[in-house]
Design an enzyme around this catalytic site. Structure first.
Site, PDB file in Angstrom:
ATOM      1  N   ASP A 150       0.827  -1.203   0.000  1.00  9.28           N
ATOM      2  CA  ASP A 150       0.000   0.000   0.000  1.00  9.28           C
ATOM      3  C   ASP A 150       0.864   1.257   0.000  1.00  9.28           C
ATOM      4  O   ASP A 150       0.525   2.263  -0.638  1.00  9.28           O
ATOM      5  CB  ASP A 150      -0.925  -0.001   1.215  1.00  9.28           C
ATOM      6  CG  ASP A 150      -1.801  -1.238   1.273  1.00  9.28           C
ATOM      7  OD1 ASP A 150      -2.236  -1.699   0.199  1.00  9.28           O
ATOM      8  OD2 ASP A 150      -2.030  -1.760   2.378  1.00  9.28           O
ATOM      9  N   HIS A 178      -5.333  -3.587   5.368  1.00 10.83           N
ATOM     10  CA  HIS A 178      -4.751  -3.969   4.078  1.00 10.83           C
ATOM     11  C   HIS A 178      -5.818  -4.539   3.149  1.00 10.83           C
ATOM     12  O   HIS A 178      -5.631  -5.583   2.524  1.00 10.83           O
ATOM     13  CB  HIS A 178      -3.627  -4.988   4.307  1.00 10.83           C
ATOM     14  CG  HIS A 178      -2.877  -5.372   3.057  1.00 10.83           C
ATOM     15  ND1 HIS A 178      -2.284  -4.445   2.235  1.00 10.83           N
ATOM     16  CD2 HIS A 178      -2.647  -6.589   2.498  1.00 10.83           C
ATOM     17  CE1 HIS A 178      -1.699  -5.083   1.217  1.00 10.83           C
ATOM     18  NE2 HIS A 178      -1.916  -6.381   1.347  1.00 10.83           N
TER      19      HIS A 178
END
Length: 330
Positions: A150, A178
């Site tokens: 990310d 996530h």
């Protein structure tokens, strides 16, 4: 000796991850485990002219040997996401895989650092922690959900619309979890460039759902394996730099168990969660210090609130799985 074990080494993430780790001079023994084909991957990588020894371990009977003496265990094992699947869909398959590997780690390398890549990370990290708690060997400083992809995507996607932003040297904080709406990039803290509200909205959505781009582009042939391998190797290397070489000041975003980690009290109070992804300073024992949440824009505060709501369910699902489903004997 620094032994690093990759569980799921013959898979779409495991192979390129192992290739990247073979290049590290911090690793003296790279042990590759999978239920099939790990021996072939190990033989292939063993021809690369770096100093680390590579061994392959195939099948459940070989897992104890693979894990014995491990300094760090990286877990990308599991099935990849396919078109139409959410990370939550993966839980039904990957939860059992991660639980069984965690049981083996708790037995054969209880003091190792455990790096969880297998999705859904929001639930699989709680699975690992609960297994270690049940075994009486849990250290919250040593279990990490690898959310580095990310962060990598954030820098990359910002560079796509602001070329003056250098993606390799400028790191963006990402908090939450996530998956989808639990991923909250803190774009308001970027000082090098400015954004319009429309740009922030589009960037945030692309970062949150960047994995869908890859799943769609691969058209059923896989998910984000290469970029995830890169991100996983980056986090593993940072942890080894801090824990083996004693390098200071290394900060990575990662999904961790808040209680029991220095500096995490404020985050735990502000989120009401046991697990949360946030910037963490790494040290010899793993988590050295959890950094406080940065100042958030009004929009980011709203996104964090949404993330917290989703994470509560994700975390409960992982904890309940360990309680409800008996582990395999490994």
């Amino acid at each position: 000796m620094v032994k690093v074990v990759v569980c799921g080494a013959a898979g779409g993430i495991g192979q390129p991850l192992s290739l990247l780790l073979k290049q590290s001079d911090l690793i003296s023994h790279l042990a590759l485990y999978d239920i099939v084909n790990a021996a072939g991957v190990a033989a292939d990588l063993s021809h690369i002219n770096t100093a680390s020894k590579v061994t392959g371990h195939v099948g459940k009977d070989a897992l104890a040997e693979a894990l014995s003496g491990a300094h760090t265990v990286v877990i990308p094992a599991g099935v990849p996401r396919k078109p139409g699947m959410t990370r939550d869909d993966l839980f039904k398959v990957n939860a059992g895989i991660v639980r069984d590997l965690a049981e083996a780690c708790a037995k054969h390398c209880p003091k190792a650092f455990i790096l969880v890549i297998s999705n859904p990370v929001n639930s699989t990290v709680p699975i690992v922690c609960e297994v270690f708690k049940k075994a009486g060997v849990f250290d919250p400083r040593k279990v990490f959900g690898v959310t580095t992809l990310d962060v990598v995507r954030s820098s990359t996607f910002v560079n796509h619309i602001k070329p003056q932003f250098e993606p390799q040297s400028n790191r963006i904080t990402v908090v939450g979890g996530h998956s989808g709406a639990t991923i909250v990039p803190i774009l308001s803290q970027i000082k090098q460039v400015t954004f319009t509200p429309e740009e922030i909205k589009a960037l945030t959505h692309r970062i949150q759902f960047g994995g869908d781009e890859v799943v769609k582009a691969k058209d059923g042939a896989g998910s984000a394996t290469l970029s995830m391998a890169y991100a996983g190797a980056r986090f593993t290397t940072s942890l080894l730099e801090a824990s083996v070489r004693g390098k200071r000041g290394l900060v990575e975003s990662t999904y961790i168990h808040l209680k029991g980690n220095a500096g995490a009290e404020w985050n735990a109070r502000s989120t009401g969660l046991e697990y949360f992804a946030q910037d963490v300073e790494l040290g010899p024992e793993g988590v050295a210090n959890v950094l406080a949440l940065p100042d958030l824009s009004a929009e980011e505060k709203a996104l964090v609130k949404i993330a917290i709501g989703e994470l509560k369910g994700n975390i409960t699902k992982g904890v309940d799985f360990v309680i409800a489903v008996p582990a395999a004997k490994l």
